[in-house]
Design a protein around this motif. Structure first.
Motif, mmCIF file in Angstrom:
data_model
loop_
_atom_site.group_PDB
_atom_site.id
_atom_site.type_symbol
_atom_site.label_atom_id
_atom_site.label_comp_id
_atom_site.label_asym_id
_atom_site.label_seq_id
_atom_site.Cartn_x
_atom_site.Cartn_y
_atom_site.Cartn_z
ATOM 1 N N PHE B 34 -5.027 -1.176 -4.861
ATOM 2 C CA PHE B 34 -4.310 -0.345 -3.596
ATOM 3 C C PHE B 34 -5.003 0.105 -2.777
ATOM 4 O O PHE B 34 -6.378 -0.033 -2.772
ATOM 5 C CB PHE B 34 -3.381 0.992 -4.331
ATOM 6 C CG PHE B 34 -2.409 0.259 -5.424
ATOM 7 C CD1 PHE B 34 -1.241 -0.239 -5.172
ATOM 8 C CD2 PHE B 34 -2.735 0.258 -6.790
ATOM 9 C CE1 PHE B 34 -0.382 -0.784 -6.075
ATOM 10 C CE2 PHE B 34 -1.631 -0.102 -7.748
ATOM 11 C CZ PHE B 34 -0.779 -0.600 -7.646
ATOM 12 N N LYS B 35 -4.471 0.090 -1.497
ATOM 13 C CA LYS B 35 -4.884 0.493 -0.259
ATOM 14 C C LYS B 35 -5.654 1.926 -0.513
ATOM 15 O O LYS B 35 -6.574 2.134 0.321
ATOM 16 C CB LYS B 35 -4.153 0.350 1.021
ATOM 17 C CG LYS B 35 -3.891 -1.098 1.219
ATOM 18 C CD LYS B 35 -4.652 -1.320 2.421
ATOM 19 C CE LYS B 35 -4.213 -3.067 2.873
ATOM 20 N NZ LYS B 35 -5.519 -4.005 2.910
ATOM 21 N N LYS B 165 -4.014 -6.089 -10.892
ATOM 22 C CA LYS B 165 -3.955 -6.887 -9.550
ATOM 23 C C LYS B 165 -3.869 -7.960 -10.112
ATOM 24 O O LYS B 165 -4.933 -8.798 -10.586
ATOM 25 C CB LYS B 165 -5.172 -6.622 -8.800
ATOM 26 C CG LYS B 165 -5.441 -7.129 -7.387
ATOM 27 C CD LYS B 165 -6.685 -6.671 -6.757
ATOM 28 C CE LYS B 165 -6.603 -7.051 -5.536
ATOM 29 N NZ LYS B 165 -7.972 -6.766 -4.620
ATOM 30 N N PRO B 168 -4.890 -11.160 -5.102
ATOM 31 C CA PRO B 168 -5.191 -10.372 -4.197
ATOM 32 C C PRO B 168 -3.876 -9.721 -3.139
ATOM 33 O O PRO B 168 -4.212 -8.810 -2.719
ATOM 34 C CB PRO B 168 -5.946 -11.239 -2.973
ATOM 35 C CG PRO B 168 -6.527 -12.234 -4.046
ATOM 36 C CD PRO B 168 -5.562 -12.494 -5.049
ATOM 37 N N ARG B 201 2.536 -3.270 -4.998
ATOM 38 C CA ARG B 201 2.564 -3.630 -3.770
ATOM 39 C C ARG B 201 2.469 -5.207 -3.355
ATOM 40 O O ARG B 201 1.846 -5.597 -4.157
ATOM 41 C CB ARG B 201 1.224 -2.931 -2.967
ATOM 42 C CG ARG B 201 0.062 -3.673 -3.492
ATOM 43 C CD ARG B 201 -0.968 -3.789 -2.322
ATOM 44 N NE ARG B 201 -1.950 -4.674 -2.866
ATOM 45 C CZ ARG B 201 -3.419 -4.411 -2.462
ATOM 46 N NH1 ARG B 201 -3.741 -3.464 -1.623
ATOM 47 N NH2 ARG B 201 -4.313 -5.427 -2.688
ATOM 48 N N LYS B 203 1.187 -7.480 -0.326
ATOM 49 C CA LYS B 203 0.303 -7.599 0.913
ATOM 50 C C LYS B 203 1.053 -8.807 1.619
ATOM 51 O O LYS B 203 1.058 -9.760 1.260
ATOM 52 C CB LYS B 203 -1.022 -7.916 0.637
ATOM 53 C CG LYS B 203 -2.176 -6.851 0.647
ATOM 54 C CD LYS B 203 -3.386 -7.059 0.283
ATOM 55 C CE LYS B 203 -4.415 -7.683 1.424
ATOM 56 N NZ LYS B 203 -5.712 -7.645 0.788
ATOM 57 N N ARG B 206 -3.635 -9.266 5.670
ATOM 58 C CA ARG B 206 -4.706 -8.698 4.915
ATOM 59 C C ARG B 206 -4.844 -7.169 5.396
ATOM 60 O O ARG B 206 -5.428 -6.056 4.631
ATOM 61 C CB ARG B 206 -6.030 -9.047 5.489
ATOM 62 C CG ARG B 206 -6.240 -9.176 6.833
ATOM 63 C CD ARG B 206 -7.481 -9.962 7.573
ATOM 64 N NE ARG B 206 -7.771 -9.796 8.774
ATOM 65 C CZ ARG B 206 -8.926 -9.779 9.158
ATOM 66 N NH1 ARG B 206 -10.052 -10.087 8.529
ATOM 67 N NH2 ARG B 206 -9.067 -9.712 10.509
ATOM 68 N N SER B 207 -3.974 -6.559 6.389
ATOM 69 C CA SER B 207 -3.986 -5.008 6.714
ATOM 70 C C SER B 207 -2.825 -4.626 6.579
ATOM 71 O O SER B 207 -2.679 -3.282 6.722
ATOM 72 C CB SER B 207 -4.272 -4.902 8.148
ATOM 73 O OG SER B 207 -5.668 -5.401 8.413
ATOM 74 N N GLU B 237 -3.538 -0.540 7.280
ATOM 75 C CA GLU B 237 -4.772 -0.142 7.241
ATOM 76 C C GLU B 237 -5.660 -0.363 8.446
ATOM 77 O O GLU B 237 -5.470 -1.488 9.058
ATOM 78 C CB GLU B 237 -5.422 -0.702 5.952
ATOM 79 C CG GLU B 237 -6.796 -0.130 5.849
ATOM 80 C CD GLU B 237 -7.626 -1.022 4.569
ATOM 81 O OE1 GLU B 237 -7.943 -0.399 3.655
ATOM 82 O OE2 GLU B 237 -7.450 -2.149 4.525
#
Lengths: 177, 287
Positions: B34-35, B165, B168, B201, B203, B206-207, B237
């Motif tokens: 996680f971020k 995970k 990715p 989550r 994604k 990538r942010s 992020e």
């Protein structure tokens, strides 16, 4: 005549196998000078091989083993920039040009071959030096890598934090295999 | 002659292949499941690395369905100011102050097991969390009950965070949680409450990531005025910051408050806009 050729070829291939060098100590680092802060990372987990007969050289650097001063930077480097889960290694495969054989002293050489970073391969010509120290060989090189060439994307918002090209330093010590 | 040539060429050309063959098989640990350390209201398996201090600013507005008089919730604010510090790469400590019920809280989080593949294979990451929260409101004990003492203001949380995970881009987490409250009104709730949380989550870039989290409180008694807490959010992020924008029915940011005392029903439209903003500082450089 054919037989002679065959013998010569076989004889030639034997020393070729014997003149292999493998790296016992490796150091790869990169440095990026940017306005906000300099970014530096070091890696001692690369593996490399050099064939002193043919001049061929190859190395492989595990991306996740680059150590940064800041943990968060290291995570971002792996997760967002080099995507080490997808592209775990950076490799080089090529030939040393200008290698005068196993003689004493520092030799100015070039490595020509294929450099792969972030899954993107380019033909490169990298200057460096090769030095024989007793039975060991020390290979050193310093070159610039343009991030754009290897599709390493920098977010626009943080362009100040990361330079568009980084200086890579390589220092390998080989011993006969 | 020509039959032999390829063998010789092979032996000389495939140095890289030989390197790959020679290199030892290693264990790859999953990272950045996680971020941040928070999924929505609750925690993730992530802890701060050694020497990293993170400031967390958690903010929840009033309910969106409060109407224009409440400016759709924007007139109200519930805030938690917190600090997380990585003592080692696997152990972190956290303190905070939540304006909801004027609560002081503290946590310890320990990464027990890590998801890995390669030489060592393990399917999930497991983090244990232990926390305590002290309610400063109301000011006078007698406002609650004649026999209410200071120690009754305490509540404890024990939690297992289990995450995988999968790729990715996709992570999933289960959070079995026990909340013990020293003092409760027995007719509407029990001292020990067990909840099962789940969330994850996805994604998008990538942010940017989408997050969701739901805590199902198993110990809810019939006629309880409380609801299960949930949140839907987006993580953004940028360098040293993580911005988490979310929609939730909870206003408290301690487990006691959101798992056992959420009074708003998400599905009735009692939704609060909220955000968590973090800023990490590296106090000790890695060597």
């Amino acid at each position: 005549m054919q037989i002679v050729k065959l013998i010569v070829l076989l004889l030639a291939s034997v020393p070729a196998m014997a003149q292999r060098y493998s790296a016992e100590k490796t150091f790869v680092s990169f440095f990026s000078k940017a306005s906000v802060e300099d970014i530096k990372a070091e890696n001692t987990k690369a593996v490399s091989m050099f064939d002193a007969t043919s001049g061929e050289v190859a190395y492989s650097v595990p991306i996740k083993d680059f150590k940064f001063a800041k943990s968060l930077m290291q995570e971002h480097f792996n997760e967002k920039y080099l995507e080490s889960e997808k592209y775990p290694k950076s490799t080089f495969e090529g030939k040393i040009v200008g290698f005068k054989g196993l003689v004493e002293g520092v030799q100015q050489v070039h490595a020509q071959g294929k450099l792969t970073i972030h899954g993107v391969t380019h033909d490169v010509d990298i200057p460096g030096t090769l030095e024989k120290q007793a039975d060991r060989l020390v290979m050193k090189s310093k070159f610039m890598v343009k991030l754009e060439d290897y599709k390493v994307r920098i977010p626009q918002l943080f362009w100040k934090n990361i330079a568009e090209q980084v200086e890579v330093t390589i220092d390998f010590t080989y011993q006969p295999k | 002659m020509f039959l032999l040539t390829p063998c010789v060429v092979m032996a000389q050309n495939d140095l890289l292949g030989e390197l790959e063959k020679d290199s030892k098989k290693e264990t790859e640990y999953a990272f950045a499941t996680f971020k941040g350390t928070r999924l929505g209201n609750g925690h993730t398996v992530e802890t701060k690395p050694a020497g990293t201090l993170e400031f967390i600013f958690g903010h929840r507005f009033g309910a969106i369905n409060g109407g224009s008089y409440e400016m759709f919730g924007l007139d109200q604010a519930y805030v938690r100011l917190g600090l997380d510090y990585g003592i080692t790469d696997h152990l972190s400590a956290s303190i905070g102050r939540n304006s909801t019920d004027k609560t002081m809280d503290g946590y310890l989080k320990y990464k027990l097991l890590r998801q890995s593949s390669g030489v060592k294979n393990f399917p999930v990451s497991v983090t244990v969390l232990g926390g305590a929260a002290y309610k400063l409101s109301p000011k006078d004990n007698k406002e609650v009950a004649p026999d209410f003492e200071n120690v009754d203001r305490l509540a404890y949380t024990g939690q297992l965070l289990i995450a995988r995970k999968f790729s990715p881009n996709f992570s999933f987490q289960l959070m079995p949680t026990l909340v013990h409250k020293n003092y409760v009104t027995q007719s509407i709730e029990s001292n020990d409450q067990f909840a099962v949380g789940f969330g994850g989550r996805i994604k998008l870039t990538r942010s940017i990531a989408l997050t969701g989290e739901y805590y199902y409180n198993v110990s809810r008694v019939s006629g309880s005025p409380y609801y299960d807490a949930m949140s839907l959010g987006i993580d953004i992020e940028t360098g040293g910051h993580v911005f988490q924008l979310l929609l939730t029915n909870a206003i408290g940011l301690t487990e006691r408050a959101f798992i056992t005392e959420t009074r708003d029903n998400f599905f009735d439209g009692d939704i609060h806009l909220g955000f968590n903003v973090t800023r990490a500082f590296q106090l000790k450089k890695n060597k």
